[in-house]
Design a protein around this motif. Structure first.
Motif, mmCIF file in Angstrom:
data_model
loop_
_atom_site.group_PDB
_atom_site.id
_atom_site.type_symbol
_atom_site.label_atom_id
_atom_site.label_comp_id
_atom_site.label_asym_id
_atom_site.label_seq_id
_atom_site.Cartn_x
_atom_site.Cartn_y
_atom_site.Cartn_z
ATOM 1 N N ILE A 23 0.838 -1.206 0.000
ATOM 2 C CA ILE A 23 0.000 0.000 0.000
ATOM 3 C C ILE A 23 0.870 1.252 0.000
ATOM 4 C CG2 ILE A 23 -1.666 1.353 1.340
ATOM 5 C CD1 ILE A 23 -2.855 -1.324 2.313
ATOM 6 N N LEU A 24 1.867 1.278 0.887
ATOM 7 C CA LEU A 24 2.709 2.470 1.010
ATOM 8 C C LEU A 24 3.601 2.693 -0.209
ATOM 9 C CD1 LEU A 24 3.740 2.220 4.787
ATOM 10 C CD2 LEU A 24 1.956 3.632 3.746
ATOM 11 N N GLY A 26 2.672 1.999 -3.214
ATOM 12 C CA GLY A 26 1.824 2.343 -4.346
ATOM 13 C C GLY A 26 1.494 1.182 -5.247
ATOM 14 N N LYS A 29 -3.253 0.486 -5.034
ATOM 15 C CA LYS A 29 -3.737 1.862 -5.143
ATOM 16 C C LYS A 29 -4.980 2.099 -4.282
ATOM 17 C CE LYS A 29 -0.739 2.446 -8.535
ATOM 18 N NZ LYS A 29 0.508 3.216 -8.318
ATOM 19 N N GLU A 30 -5.206 3.358 -3.968
ATOM 20 C CA GLU A 30 -6.405 3.738 -3.227
ATOM 21 C C GLU A 30 -7.651 3.319 -4.011
ATOM 22 O OE1 GLU A 30 -8.555 7.700 -1.285
ATOM 23 O OE2 GLU A 30 -6.750 7.938 -2.522
ATOM 24 N N LEU A 63 -5.227 1.975 6.818
ATOM 25 C CA LEU A 63 -4.709 1.631 5.496
ATOM 26 C C LEU A 63 -5.742 0.936 4.618
ATOM 27 C CD1 LEU A 63 -1.137 0.416 6.497
ATOM 28 C CD2 LEU A 63 -1.757 2.578 5.391
ATOM 29 N N VAL A 76 -8.450 -0.598 -0.246
ATOM 30 C CA VAL A 76 -7.262 0.177 0.099
ATOM 31 C C VAL A 76 -7.612 1.656 0.258
ATOM 32 C CG1 VAL A 76 -4.971 0.921 -0.690
ATOM 33 C CG2 VAL A 76 -5.738 -1.428 -1.094
ATOM 34 N N LYS A 77 -7.098 2.251 1.327
ATOM 35 C CA LYS A 77 -7.248 3.691 1.549
ATOM 36 C C LYS A 77 -5.898 4.356 1.355
ATOM 37 C CE LYS A 77 -9.710 5.110 5.048
ATOM 38 N NZ LYS A 77 -10.171 5.284 6.446
ATOM 39 N N SER A 78 -5.896 5.661 1.085
ATOM 40 C CA SER A 78 -4.635 6.381 0.935
ATOM 41 C C SER A 78 -3.981 6.523 2.300
ATOM 42 C CB SER A 78 -4.873 7.769 0.322
ATOM 43 O OG SER A 78 -5.717 8.528 1.155
ATOM 44 N N ALA A 79 -2.655 6.459 2.330
ATOM 45 C CA ALA A 79 -1.931 6.625 3.585
ATOM 46 C C ALA A 79 -2.228 8.003 4.150
ATOM 47 C CB ALA A 79 -0.435 6.457 3.348
ATOM 48 N N SER A 80 -2.480 8.077 5.437
ATOM 49 C CA SER A 80 -2.862 9.341 6.058
ATOM 50 C C SER A 80 -2.209 9.485 7.425
ATOM 51 C CB SER A 80 -4.387 9.397 6.195
ATOM 52 O OG SER A 80 -4.782 10.486 6.994
#
Length: 241
Positions: A23-24, A26, A29-30, A63, A76-80
């Motif tokens: 995930i981190l 890429g 993907k989100e 995540l 998958v969520k975008s890293a925040s």
């Protein structure tokens, strides 16, 4: 293959690490769906219970999002930084960080912010700091200790520190300083007698900071910021005893 069988010595953590890395980096993907629990079970060669526990941890980290229903699954969520920010805010708000550790962190943070502000502030930004100083001065005029004045003064003090952080142009400084100053009030309420004397002392420190910034004296600005945090921490430590 995207994933490899999980290491037997640390099955659970290895699954979390592998998915997190994809995930981190890429590779995932989100908005993309992870393979189904059954497929993940086959890929990692582990039980469904282990897969579910790993997915639960990834969801807690922010995540992935677990969606229910026929078309549900792990998305998958975008890293925040939201989760980290929320955790730090809660630790400060509920006084789970010692005064000594909080002071050590703030001295470095606010010293760096003051120094950078002295180097980077433009005329408009200095004028904004002076406006906040004038606003703060109104609450130091009353000779008696008034709770409402102290509360209003601390609000201006917070705005002043956030304005300094914004001057650095670094969003990380600005975000962390906001977390600190929006939650540190719990320490002040229980450990700091913010009467007229303390307000005036605080005001003089803010005023000194502005003067150092106007002169582009980064070393003096840093020194004033560090001394300010140290002194007010001492007041709180004394009352704590």
């Amino acid at each position: 293959m995207m994933f490899r069988p999980a290491k037997r010595s640390r099955v659970f953590q290895d699954i979390v690490d592998q998915i997190q890395e994809h995930i981190l980096s890429g590779k995932l993907k989100e908005g993309e769906m992870l393979p189904s629990e059954r497929d993940l079970q086959e890929l990692f060669k582990v039980s469904r219970g282990t897969i579910r526990e790993a997915l639960r941890v990834l969801e807690q980290k922010g995540l992935i999002e677990i969606r229910l229903g026929v078309s549900g699954g792990a998305v998958v969520k975008s890293a925040s930084v939201d989760k980290v920010s929320e955790s730090l805010a809660l630790l400060i708000r509920h006084q789970k960080i010692s005064l000594a550790h909080l002071a050590e962190f703030r001295e470095e943070l606010e010293g760096a912010i003051a120094s950078l502000a002295a180097q980077r502030a433009d005329e408009r930004q200095v004028e904004e700091l002076e406006r906040l100083i004038q606003k703060a001065s109104r609450y130091t005029q009353n000779r008696s200790d008034h709770g409402d004045d102290a509360e209003a003064f601390l609000e201006v003090d917070k705005d002043f520190h956030l304005a300094l952080a914004k001057i650095t142009g670094n969003p990380i400084f600005e975000a962390v300083e906001r977390i600190v100053h929006e939650n540190i009030i719990s320490y002040y309420e229980s450990l700091l007698e913010m009467g007229n004397k303390r307000m005036k002392e605080n005001y003089e420190d803010l005023k000194g900071l502005v003067e150092a910034i106007k002169k582009r004296d980064k070393d003096k600005a840093r020194m004033i910021a560090i001394r300010h945090v140290s002194q007010f921490t001492t007041y709180m430590e004394k009352r704590k005893r």
